[in-house]
Scaffold this active site. Sequence first.
Site, PDB file in Angstrom:
ATOM      1  CE  LYS A 191      -8.095   0.267  -2.527  1.00  0.00           C
ATOM      2  NZ  LYS A 191      -7.781   0.201  -1.103  1.00  0.00           N
ATOM      3  CG  MET A 228      -8.920   7.607   5.955  1.00  0.00           C
ATOM      4  SD  MET A 228      -9.824   6.184   5.302  1.00  0.00           S
ATOM      5  CE  MET A 228     -10.428   5.429   6.791  1.00  0.00           C
ATOM      6  CG  ASP A 286      -2.155  -0.598   1.141  1.00  0.00           C
ATOM      7  OD1 ASP A 286      -2.465  -1.079   0.046  1.00  0.00           O
ATOM      8  OD2 ASP A 286      -2.896  -0.606   2.142  1.00  0.00           O
TER       9      ASP A 286
HETATM   10  C1  LIG Z   1      -7.011   3.866   5.264  1.00  0.00           C
HETATM   11  S1  LIG Z   1      -6.642   4.411   6.880  1.00  0.00           S
HETATM   12  C2  LIG Z   1      -5.591   3.079   7.363  1.00  0.00           C
HETATM   13  C3  LIG Z   1      -5.315   3.041   8.838  1.00  0.00           C
HETATM   14  C4  LIG Z   1      -4.320   1.952   9.191  1.00  0.00           C
HETATM   15  N1  LIG Z   1      -4.819   0.657   8.854  1.00  0.00           N
HETATM   16  C5  LIG Z   1      -3.900   2.004  10.643  1.00  0.00           C
HETATM   17  O1  LIG Z   1      -4.167   1.062  11.403  1.00  0.00           O
HETATM   18  O2  LIG Z   1      -3.261   2.979  11.022  1.00  0.00           O
HETATM   19  C6  LIG Z   1      -5.531   5.719   6.547  1.00  0.00           C
HETATM   20  C7  LIG Z   1      -5.570   6.821   7.579  1.00  0.00           C
HETATM   21  O3  LIG Z   1      -4.805   6.497   8.725  1.00  0.00           O
HETATM   22  C8  LIG Z   1      -4.220   7.663   9.266  1.00  0.00           C
HETATM   23  N2  LIG Z   1      -2.758   7.513   9.239  1.00  0.00           N
HETATM   24  C9  LIG Z   1      -2.073   6.444   8.841  1.00  0.00           C
HETATM   25  N3  LIG Z   1      -0.745   6.625   8.992  1.00  0.00           N
HETATM   26  C10 LIG Z   1      -0.603   7.872   9.501  1.00  0.00           C
HETATM   27  C11 LIG Z   1       0.519   8.656   9.876  1.00  0.00           C
HETATM   28  N4  LIG Z   1       1.767   8.202   9.774  1.00  0.00           N
HETATM   29  N5  LIG Z   1       0.289   9.900  10.362  1.00  0.00           N
HETATM   30  C12 LIG Z   1      -0.959  10.387  10.489  1.00  0.00           C
HETATM   31  N6  LIG Z   1      -2.047   9.687  10.149  1.00  0.00           N
HETATM   32  C13 LIG Z   1      -1.887   8.443   9.673  1.00  0.00           C
HETATM   33  C14 LIG Z   1      -4.682   8.826   8.399  1.00  0.00           C
HETATM   34  O4  LIG Z   1      -5.855   9.362   8.981  1.00  0.00           O
HETATM   35  C15 LIG Z   1      -4.983   8.117   7.100  1.00  0.00           C
HETATM   36  O5  LIG Z   1      -5.895   8.866   6.325  1.00  0.00           O
END
Ligand SMILES: C[S@@+](CC[C@H](N)C(=O)[O-])C[C@H]1O[C@@H](n2cnc3c(N)ncnc32)[C@H](O)[C@@H]1O
Length: 254
Positions: A61, A178, A39
């Site tokens: 994506k 998100m 991803d």
């Molecule tokens: C599709 S979701 C996936 C979440 C992921 N599966 C998790 O457990 O962290 C993606 C969202 O996670 C958050 N996110 C993921 N990594 C991040 C990071 N390093 N810093 C800030 N937000 C993050 C953001 O809100 C982003 O839009």
Amino acid sequence: MKPGGIGIVYLVGAGPGDIGLFTLRGMELLKQAQVVVYDGLANPGLLRHAPAGAELICADKHRRAQRPQRITQDEINAILLAKAREGKRVVRLKGGDPFIFGRGGEEAEILAAAGIPFEVVPGVSSFYSVPAYAGIPVTHRDYNSSVTVVTGHEQSASTNPVDWPALAKTPGTLVILMGLKSISRTTSRLLENGRPPETPVAVISQGTTKTQRTVTGTLSTIAALVAQSQLPLPALIVIGDVVQLEKKLGWKKS
Ligand SMILES: C[S@@+](CC[C@H](N)C(=O)[O-])C[C@H]1O[C@@H](n2cnc3c(N)ncnc32)[C@H](O)[C@@H]1O
């Protein structure tokens, strides 16, 4: 794996960005992978640990990876099934934890329905680790006794919409993934439904990486502050009294 036999898919959480937060089990499997389907949120530095001959497939994506159009979830599912049917050991590398807003549950369902063996390797989710790197513990006895995690992405919420009026009245910390694009609408809905305007809010961008940034404000000011600061994605939002601890507990990785 015997020739012609069916392969296996490992749904592996890549963690939030800092490679040091990748799990030992994830690394063990990555080092033996024949195919890695990764991803956009997975740290690309992890791919160095895949064997030299492994096939690396970008499943971001949001990026046009040598393609005129974005890869769809159906295409990703088809790749996982096809590679496993070729008898390959497939690592499906997903940002954070595969089962926290990562569509890992849907991919596992597809594999189960097709009779493809799979394993799940949980990862460190962004929803608590990103606030932790910004000095915000999502729970703290002196401030709350619960944390709620929701998506701010309208499309993913459309089949099971987020109940913002109920959330406005729910005590404890609220973490929104998100949610950066819709922060103005979200904060308005929480305010309209009774969450106090002075409630502390933090928005953390690119958490756990060298480019991590935090913007803090209140429910009534944060949308304007975010609009001025042009924070890069990914970013998450933390709402609640624990955000006040950021001033005291902010730390830097040595
Ligand atoms: C599709 S979701 C996936 C979440 C992921 N599966 C998790 O457990 O962290 C993606 C969202 O996670 C958050 N996110 C993921 N990594 C991040 C990071 N390093 N810093 C800030 N937000 C993050 C953001 O809100 C982003 O839009």
